[in-house]
Design a protein around this motif. Structure first.
Motif, mmCIF file in Angstrom:
data_model
loop_
_atom_site.group_PDB
_atom_site.id
_atom_site.type_symbol
_atom_site.label_atom_id
_atom_site.label_comp_id
_atom_site.label_asym_id
_atom_site.label_seq_id
_atom_site.Cartn_x
_atom_site.Cartn_y
_atom_site.Cartn_z
ATOM 1 N N LEU A 12 38.667 -25.101 16.681
ATOM 2 C CA LEU A 12 38.652 -24.989 15.225
ATOM 3 C C LEU A 12 38.514 -23.693 14.643
ATOM 4 C CD1 LEU A 12 39.853 -27.392 12.888
ATOM 5 C CD2 LEU A 12 41.785 -26.264 14.198
ATOM 6 N N PRO A 13 38.106 -22.562 14.816
ATOM 7 C CA PRO A 13 37.585 -21.708 14.046
ATOM 8 C C PRO A 13 36.931 -21.525 12.649
ATOM 9 C CG PRO A 13 39.554 -20.407 14.028
ATOM 10 C CD PRO A 13 39.837 -21.875 15.063
ATOM 11 N N TYR A 14 35.656 -21.376 12.356
ATOM 12 C CA TYR A 14 35.704 -21.095 10.687
ATOM 13 C C TYR A 14 35.571 -19.668 10.476
ATOM 14 C CZ TYR A 14 30.349 -21.970 12.041
ATOM 15 O OH TYR A 14 29.663 -21.756 13.170
ATOM 16 N N ASP A 15 35.315 -19.473 9.194
ATOM 17 C CA ASP A 15 35.266 -17.843 8.621
ATOM 18 C C ASP A 15 34.946 -17.644 7.758
ATOM 19 O OD1 ASP A 15 34.401 -14.817 7.899
ATOM 20 O OD2 ASP A 15 36.735 -14.624 9.460
ATOM 21 N N ALA A 16 33.622 -17.670 7.321
ATOM 22 C CA ALA A 16 33.313 -17.407 5.634
ATOM 23 C C ALA A 16 33.956 -16.545 4.387
ATOM 24 C CB ALA A 16 31.961 -17.526 5.250
ATOM 25 N N ASP A 17 34.460 -15.412 5.305
ATOM 26 C CA ASP A 17 35.580 -14.581 4.728
ATOM 27 C C ASP A 17 36.639 -14.961 4.221
ATOM 28 O OD1 ASP A 17 33.700 -11.897 4.451
ATOM 29 O OD2 ASP A 17 33.791 -11.744 6.401
ATOM 30 N N ASP A 18 37.178 -15.947 5.035
ATOM 31 C CA ASP A 18 38.262 -16.484 4.713
ATOM 32 C C ASP A 18 38.753 -17.072 3.181
ATOM 33 O OD1 ASP A 18 40.566 -18.332 5.523
ATOM 34 O OD2 ASP A 18 40.163 -20.089 5.350
ATOM 35 N N PRO A 19 40.128 -16.720 2.645
ATOM 36 C CA PRO A 19 40.269 -16.411 1.012
ATOM 37 C C PRO A 19 40.303 -18.266 0.803
ATOM 38 C CG PRO A 19 41.684 -15.124 2.071
ATOM 39 C CD PRO A 19 40.883 -15.511 3.414
ATOM 40 N N GLU A 20 40.508 -19.062 1.414
ATOM 41 C CA GLU A 20 40.777 -20.003 1.435
ATOM 42 C C GLU A 20 39.038 -21.168 1.480
ATOM 43 O OE1 GLU A 20 43.529 -22.180 0.652
ATOM 44 O OE2 GLU A 20 44.243 -20.847 0.600
ATOM 45 N N TRP A 21 38.958 -20.675 2.753
ATOM 46 C CA TRP A 21 37.237 -21.287 2.129
ATOM 47 C C TRP A 21 37.033 -20.311 1.107
ATOM 48 C CZ3 TRP A 21 32.399 -18.830 1.902
ATOM 49 C CH2 TRP A 21 31.463 -19.788 1.480
ATOM 50 N N LEU A 22 36.776 -18.982 0.610
ATOM 51 C CA LEU A 22 36.094 -18.767 -0.704
ATOM 52 C C LEU A 22 36.784 -19.713 -1.736
ATOM 53 C CD1 LEU A 22 36.453 -15.041 0.394
ATOM 54 C CD2 LEU A 22 34.450 -16.367 -0.104
ATOM 55 N N ARG A 23 37.870 -19.666 -1.658
ATOM 56 C CA ARG A 23 39.217 -20.765 -3.218
ATOM 57 C C ARG A 23 37.970 -22.056 -2.926
ATOM 58 N NH1 ARG A 23 43.823 -23.150 -4.965
ATOM 59 N NH2 ARG A 23 43.976 -22.650 -6.749
ATOM 60 N N TRP A 24 37.531 -22.617 -1.890
ATOM 61 C CA TRP A 24 37.297 -24.057 -2.246
ATOM 62 C C TRP A 24 35.971 -23.862 -2.591
ATOM 63 C CZ3 TRP A 24 37.247 -29.290 -2.222
ATOM 64 C CH2 TRP A 24 36.296 -30.030 -2.190
ATOM 65 N N ASN A 25 34.830 -22.829 -2.019
ATOM 66 C CA ASN A 25 32.908 -22.854 -1.660
ATOM 67 C C ASN A 25 33.221 -22.268 -3.668
ATOM 68 O OD1 ASN A 25 30.996 -20.509 -2.462
ATOM 69 N ND2 ASN A 25 30.933 -22.697 -0.842
#
Length: 343
Positions: free
Chosen positions: A144-157
Motif C-alpha cells: 500500500l502506498p503512503y503519502d503525507a499530502d493525503d487529505p485523509e492522513w492530514l486529518r488523522w495527523n
C-alpha cells in the motif's frame, strides 16, 4: 542563597537553551514587529495552553504515540525519520534517543513558534513543514502506498496532535480549560491544521474524539510500534523524562482513549499505583512550570502586543501549496528531511 526553585529554573533554562533553543529556534521572531498579534494573539486559548511547556511536551509525546497506531505513519517514520535506531543503516526496531530528541525539538519550536511568533514566523514554519510533508512518500511492505499530502492522513495527523495537546493540558495543567473554554482551544487550533493542508477538520473535543475513533478500522499495532512500547522498553536507553523511556511510554498510553488503550494492550496498574503515578506526574509538571515560568519567547510576544495589536488575528487560513523552493532550501536548513514529522 538562591532558592531551590530558582536553581531548578536556572538549570531548566540553561538546558532548554543548549538543547532546544540554540538548535531549533533559529530565525524565529517573537519580539517584533510591534503590535503584530501573530496567528492567535493575547487572550487566546492557544496562548494559555501553550504557555505551560511541561504539559505541551507531554501532549506531543501522547500525540506521537497515538498517531503511530496508523500503519502508514509507522512506515513513514521507519523510512524517513531519524526516530528509528539504525545499525549500519538498517533499522533495529528500537528508538534512537538522539533522533527522538531532534523530533521533539522541532515539534516544540513549531508549536511555540506558531503560537507566539510573528505572523511571518508562523507562516514560514507552516510552509517549511508542508514542504517536508511533500517529500514523505513511499510504499509499505504490504504494497500500500503512503503519502503525507493525503487529505485523509492530514486529518488523522491533525486530530492526534490537537487531542494530545488538549488532553495533557486538561489532565495535568494546574488550572486547565474545560468545557466551552477548552472547545475554544480546539476551534482556534484549526488554523494550524489548515495551514498544513488539512481540510474538514474537527473543531471541538467531541468532534476530535469521534474523528479519532472513526479511523479504528484502519489502525493496527505494527511490529514497529510494538517493539518500541510497553514491556519492550525495559532496556530503553532514554532517560525517564525523555520520549522512548518506559515512564513517558506509560504516561502517553495512560492518556489514550479506552479503545486505543485496548489496541495498544495497555494494562493500567492497580488503582492506588495509578493514582500515585498520575499525582506524582501532576506535581512534577506543575512544579517545573511554576519554578521556570513561561518561556522568554512567550514574554517577548506579550511585550510585542503590550501597547495593543494592529489587527485582530484571523480565525483560520486556507491551505497553500508547498513552495517548491522551500522543499529543498528551507527544509534542509531546518533538518526536517531527517527529523520526522514535527508532531
Amino acid at each position: 542563597m538562591p532558592s531551590r526553585a530558582n536553581i531548578l529554573a536556572s538549570r531548566f533554562e540553561r538546558a532548554f537553551d543548549a538543547e532546544i533553543r540554540s538548535r531549533f529556534f533559529k530565525g524565529l521572531d517573537f519580539a517584533g514587529p510591534e503590535g503584530d498579534p501573530g496567528w492567535f494573539g493575547p487572550g487566546s486559548a492557544v496562548w494559555y495552553v501553550h504557555s505551560h511547556l511541561p504539559t505541551l511536551v507531554l501532549g506531543l509525546v501522547g500525540a506521537a504515540y497515538i498517531e503511530g497506531l496508523d500503519p502508514s505513519i509507522s512506515w513513514m517514520g521507519y523510512d524517513h525519520s531519524r526516530l528509528a535506531e539504525r545499525v549500519d543503516g538498517v533499522p533495529t526496531g528500537n528508538i534512537d534517543p538522539e533522533g527522538g530528541a531532534v523530533r521533539l525539538g522541532h515539534s516544540i519550536s513549531f508549536f511555540i513558534g506558531t503560537a507566539y511568533g510573528s505572523t511571518e514566523t508562523a507562516e514560514r514554519l507552516a510552509r517549511t513543514v508542508r514542504a517536508m510533508h511533500h517529500t514523505v512518500k513511499g510504499t509499505r511492505p504490504d504494497g500500500l502506498p503512503y503519502d503525507a499530502d493525503d487529505p485523509e492522513w492530514l486529518r488523522w495527523n491533525y486530530a492526534t496532535v490537537v487531542w494530545g495537546l488538549a488532553t495533557a493540558h486538561e489532565r495535568y495543567h494546574r488550572r486547565p480549560l474545560r468545557g466551552a473554554d477548552l472547545d475554544r482551544y480546539y476551534g482556534e487550533f484549526v488554523r494550524v491544521g489548515e495551514a498544513l493542508g488539512g481540510t474538514d477538520l474537527p473543531a471541538t473535543k467531541a468532534e476530535v474524539a469521534d474523528c479519532l475513533e472513526s479511523y479504528l478500522p484502519r489502525l493496527a499495532l505494527t511490529p514497529i510500534k510494538a517493539f518500541a512500547t510497553g514491556p519492550n522498553l525495559r532496556d530503553s536507553k532514554s532517560r525517564p523524562w525523555e520520549p522512548g523511556s518506559a515512564f513517558m511510554d506509560w504516561a502517553a498510553r495512560d492518556m489514550l482513549p479506552k479503545w486505543a488503550q485496548r489496541l495498544a494492550l495497555y494494562q493500567p496498574p492497580n488503582p492506588v499505583t495509578l493514582r500515585l503515578r498520575r499525582t506524582s506526574l501532576w506535581v512534577a509538571l506543575n512544579a517545573l512550570h511554576d519554578s521556570a515560568g513561561p518561556l522568554p519567547e512567550f514574554r517577548q510576544a506579550q511585550a510585542r502586543v503590550a501597547a495593543g495589536t494592529r489587527s485582530a488575528p484571523v480565525a483560520s487560513t486556507a491551505p497553500a501549496a508547498p513552495d517548491p523552493v522551500l522543499t529543498r532550501r528551507e527544509v534542509e536548513d531546518a533538518d526536517l528531511l531527517t527529523a520526522g514529522d514535527p508532531a
